[in-house]
Design a protein around this motif. Structure first.
Motif, short mmCIF file in Angstrom:
data_model
loop_
_atom_site.label_atom_id
_atom_site.label_comp_id
_atom_site.label_asym_id
_atom_site.label_seq_id
_atom_site.Cartn_x
_atom_site.Cartn_y
_atom_site.Cartn_z
N GLU A 110 13.04 82.52 66.82
CA GLU A 110 13.66 83.67 67.09
C GLU A 110 14.93 83.54 67.99
OE1 GLU A 110 10.11 86.89 67.36
OE2 GLU A 110 9.92 85.44 69.09
N GLU A 140 2.73 89.60 60.50
CA GLU A 140 3.40 89.87 62.04
C GLU A 140 4.48 88.90 62.19
OE1 GLU A 140 0.19 91.11 65.28
OE2 GLU A 140 -0.63 89.41 64.00
N ARG A 180 8.39 89.74 62.80
CA ARG A 180 9.06 89.35 64.23
C ARG A 180 10.42 88.73 63.62
NH1 ARG A 180 5.36 87.13 68.82
NH2 ARG A 180 7.44 86.34 69.50
N GLU A 199 13.07 90.85 62.58
CA GLU A 199 13.66 91.53 63.61
C GLU A 199 14.61 90.64 64.49
OE1 GLU A 199 14.07 94.37 66.50
OE2 GLU A 199 13.12 94.72 64.74
#
Length: 356
Positions: free
Chosen positions: A118, A154, A158, A161
């Protein structure tokens, strides 16, 4: 084989009808020129003559991997992990050279959690908002879900995102577990690979599909693989392209039993079979990375309509000792136009960016 027999396969493909397993298997018995003629006619009528390619970079962010696949020369127990700064530097240099697609793949490194990805994805998107992150294979995503005790859905949500745009088809190898248990026993099984792709598609994220052949698989295994991705495509429509490529044995564990890559004739045969079987795939890539420019160009008359990624950097295939030189745009344009075919740069979604 008569003209009407050839036309049978062409028409069945264009009507979107599934071949039976027996029909698909019989394709391997056809003479190579006949097989090529059928695949090329399907390509011509489905895609036209335009040949496309994308400019990108393949950033292998780590070579530490617990899968230890027998076909891979890249993995290490103790290796490297690129820093965020190193990754950003590579992206920056690629963008300066016209890259729009950033492929990020690596080993399955148990020390890297979802937050690491991320952080990297956000940093890339913040600095280069227009690049397309086509990154992480199904096995990497499956492992992250297991490590983080999260669902595949999930994990993908994520990562999306954080900036992930689409998922490459790596890690498919052959989607037959009998084969996978021999060449990649520690990697996600066929069902797991397909589940990651189906989940991404249901979330509206596009992916590609690949197949690595030329090791211990049979013709039946190849057809089973093609049927699995064909059936998922019929269900979701989420694959943008199919990329078959050949196993490179040097420096791998499988080198003990397989000393040479399969010949170009086998590559062209499987490429053509893929085009004929996969009636619901518009785009089929030819593999210049494993085949070289000459055979990859020949692939354009054996069913392929796309030259794939010019890849300004690549380390996994290179680890086998295969020489790697990035293709430059001018060279691709020259060879494609020498065949009397138009050529264009595309984006990851196969939208035309520039005709050349």
């Amino acid at each position: 084989m008569s003209y009407s027999d050839c036309e049978y396969y062409v028409e069945k493909n264009l009507r979107g009808e599934d071949l039976s397993f027996e029909e698909a298997l019989e394709l391997f018995e056809l003479p190579l020129p006949v097989l090529g003629k059928i695949a090329d006619e399907i390509r011509r009528r489905k895609c036209g003559d335009l040949v496309t390619f994308v400019i990108g970079i393949n950033i292998n962010y780590t070579n530490i991997c617990i899968s230890k696949c027998k076909f891979c020369a890249f993995w290490r127990d103790n290796g490297y992990v690129l820093s965020k700064e190193e990754i950003l530097e590579k992206v920056g240099k690629a963008v300066q050279r016209g890259a729009t697609q950033i492929l990020m793949q690596g080993g399955i490194n148990p020390d890297l959690g979802i937050e690491w990805f991320e952080d990297v994805f956000r940093a890339v998107k913040e600095k280069y908002p227009n690049v397309h992150l086509h990154s992480l294979s199904a096995p990497e995503i499956h492992f992250l879900a297991k490590k983080e005790k999260m669902s595949v859905r999930e994990v993908i949500e994520r990562l999306r995102e954080a900036g992930l745009d689409s998922i490459p088809g790596g890690g498919a190898e052959i989607l037959v577990d009998r084969v996978r248990k021999k060449i990649s026993p520690n990697k996600v099984d066929s069902e797991g690979w397909l589940k990651v792709m189906e989940t991404a598609h249901k979330l509206g994220m596009k992916t590609t599909a690949t197949m690595m052949f030329g090791h211990i698989e049979s013709n039946e295994d190849i057809i089973e693989h093609l049927f699995k991705i064909r059936d998922l495509q019929s269900k979701t429509g989420g694959f943008t392209a199919f990329i078959p490529w050949t196993f490179q044995p040097e420096n791998t564990e499988l080198y003990e039993i397989i000393k040479e890559p399969v010949p170009p004739t086998r590559y062209l045969q499987v490429l053509a079979v893929s085009r004929i079987v996969l009636h619901n795939f518009r785009n089929i890539q030819t593999s210049w990375l494993t085949q070289g420019l000459e055979i990859a160009t020949l692939g354009l008359v054996f069913g392929a309509n796309d030259f794939g990624d010019l890849m300004l950097e690549e380390n996994v295939i290179t680890a086998t000792g295969k020489e790697f030189k990035p293709l430059d745009v001018e060279k691709v344009v020259r060879v494609v136009k020498s065949m009397g075919r138009p050529v264009a740069i595309r984006d990851t979604y196969y939208r035309i960016l520039k005709r050349l």
